[in-house]
Design a protein around this motif. Structure first.
Motif, mmCIF file in Angstrom:
data_model
loop_
_atom_site.group_PDB
_atom_site.id
_atom_site.type_symbol
_atom_site.label_atom_id
_atom_site.label_comp_id
_atom_site.label_asym_id
_atom_site.label_seq_id
_atom_site.Cartn_x
_atom_site.Cartn_y
_atom_site.Cartn_z
ATOM 1 N N LYS A 204 -5.908 10.507 -14.128
ATOM 2 C CA LYS A 204 -5.302 11.748 -13.668
ATOM 3 C C LYS A 204 -5.597 12.810 -14.706
ATOM 4 O O LYS A 204 -5.649 12.517 -15.905
ATOM 5 N N PRO A 205 -5.779 14.049 -14.281
ATOM 6 C CA PRO A 205 -6.028 15.095 -15.271
ATOM 7 C C PRO A 205 -4.817 15.297 -16.172
ATOM 8 O O PRO A 205 -3.678 15.125 -15.741
ATOM 9 N N PHE A 206 -5.098 15.613 -17.418
ATOM 10 C CA PHE A 206 -4.037 15.864 -18.387
ATOM 11 C C PHE A 206 -3.418 17.222 -18.086
ATOM 12 O O PHE A 206 -4.118 18.228 -18.019
ATOM 13 N N ILE A 207 -2.117 17.257 -17.868
ATOM 14 C CA ILE A 207 -1.413 18.500 -17.538
ATOM 15 C C ILE A 207 -0.395 18.788 -18.625
ATOM 16 O O ILE A 207 0.414 17.928 -18.966
ATOM 17 N N ARG B 259 0.832 -1.213 0.000
ATOM 18 C CA ARG B 259 0.000 0.000 0.000
ATOM 19 C C ARG B 259 0.862 1.256 0.000
ATOM 20 O O ARG B 259 0.553 2.220 -0.703
ATOM 21 N N ARG B 260 1.932 1.267 0.765
ATOM 22 C CA ARG B 260 2.820 2.429 0.816
ATOM 23 C C ARG B 260 3.439 2.691 -0.560
ATOM 24 O O ARG B 260 3.491 3.831 -1.027
ATOM 25 N N ILE B 261 3.877 1.632 -1.218
ATOM 26 C CA ILE B 261 4.494 1.762 -2.540
ATOM 27 C C ILE B 261 3.480 2.233 -3.580
ATOM 28 O O ILE B 261 3.761 3.119 -4.387
ATOM 29 N N LEU B 262 2.287 1.661 -3.560
ATOM 30 C CA LEU B 262 1.281 2.030 -4.560
ATOM 31 C C LEU B 262 0.784 3.465 -4.400
ATOM 32 O O LEU B 262 0.291 4.054 -5.361
ATOM 33 N N LYS B 263 0.897 4.032 -3.220
ATOM 34 C CA LYS B 263 0.508 5.437 -3.008
ATOM 35 C C LYS B 263 1.483 6.415 -3.659
ATOM 36 O O LYS B 263 1.122 7.536 -3.969
ATOM 37 N N HIS B 264 2.719 5.984 -3.865
ATOM 38 C CA HIS B 264 3.738 6.893 -4.381
ATOM 39 C C HIS B 264 3.417 7.256 -5.829
ATOM 40 O O HIS B 264 3.121 6.385 -6.657
ATOM 41 N N PRO B 265 3.481 8.547 -6.192
ATOM 42 C CA PRO B 265 3.091 8.964 -7.547
ATOM 43 C C PRO B 265 3.989 8.444 -8.664
ATOM 44 O O PRO B 265 3.578 8.414 -9.821
#
Length: 101
Positions: free
Chosen positions: A97-100, A50-56
């Motif tokens: 995720k929104p396109f930036i 879970r900690r790893i998957l939270k990282h962007p």
């Protein structure tokens, strides 16, 4: 868990501990008797996952081998698990995720 064994196909789905106990041998001897074989290994804690998957910057991949006689479940289960469990159910990251620019 053993996924396949050429000399002992009946052992698929059982753990090495179960097999060694049934055969009354240590796990090393059981592993040697099963070869050639495939297995599922568990090597990461749920908290770490879970900690790893939270990282962007995290990326997801799979090393499932489609030509295995009994492919590892991660071949077809990695992405449904990550997207379903960790994104949709636990909200660790968004599906989009929104396109930036």
């Amino acid at each position: 868990m053993i996924t396949w064994s050429q000399p002992h196909p009946e052992m698929a789905g059982r753990t090495l501990a179960e097999i060694s106990s049934a055969w009354n041998v240590d796990q090393l001897e059981a592993a040697q008797r099963l070869q050639p074989a495939g297995a599922i290994y568990h090597s990461i804690s749920e908290d770490d996952m879970r900690r790893i998957l939270k990282h962007p910057a995290t990326m997801i991949g799979s090393d499932g081998l489609p030509n295995d006689p009994m492919p590892h479940p991660r071949l077809w289960g990695t992405f449904p698990r990550v997207l379903g469990r960790y994104s949709r159910e636990l909200h660790l990251f968004p599906l989009t995720k929104p396109f930036i620019r």
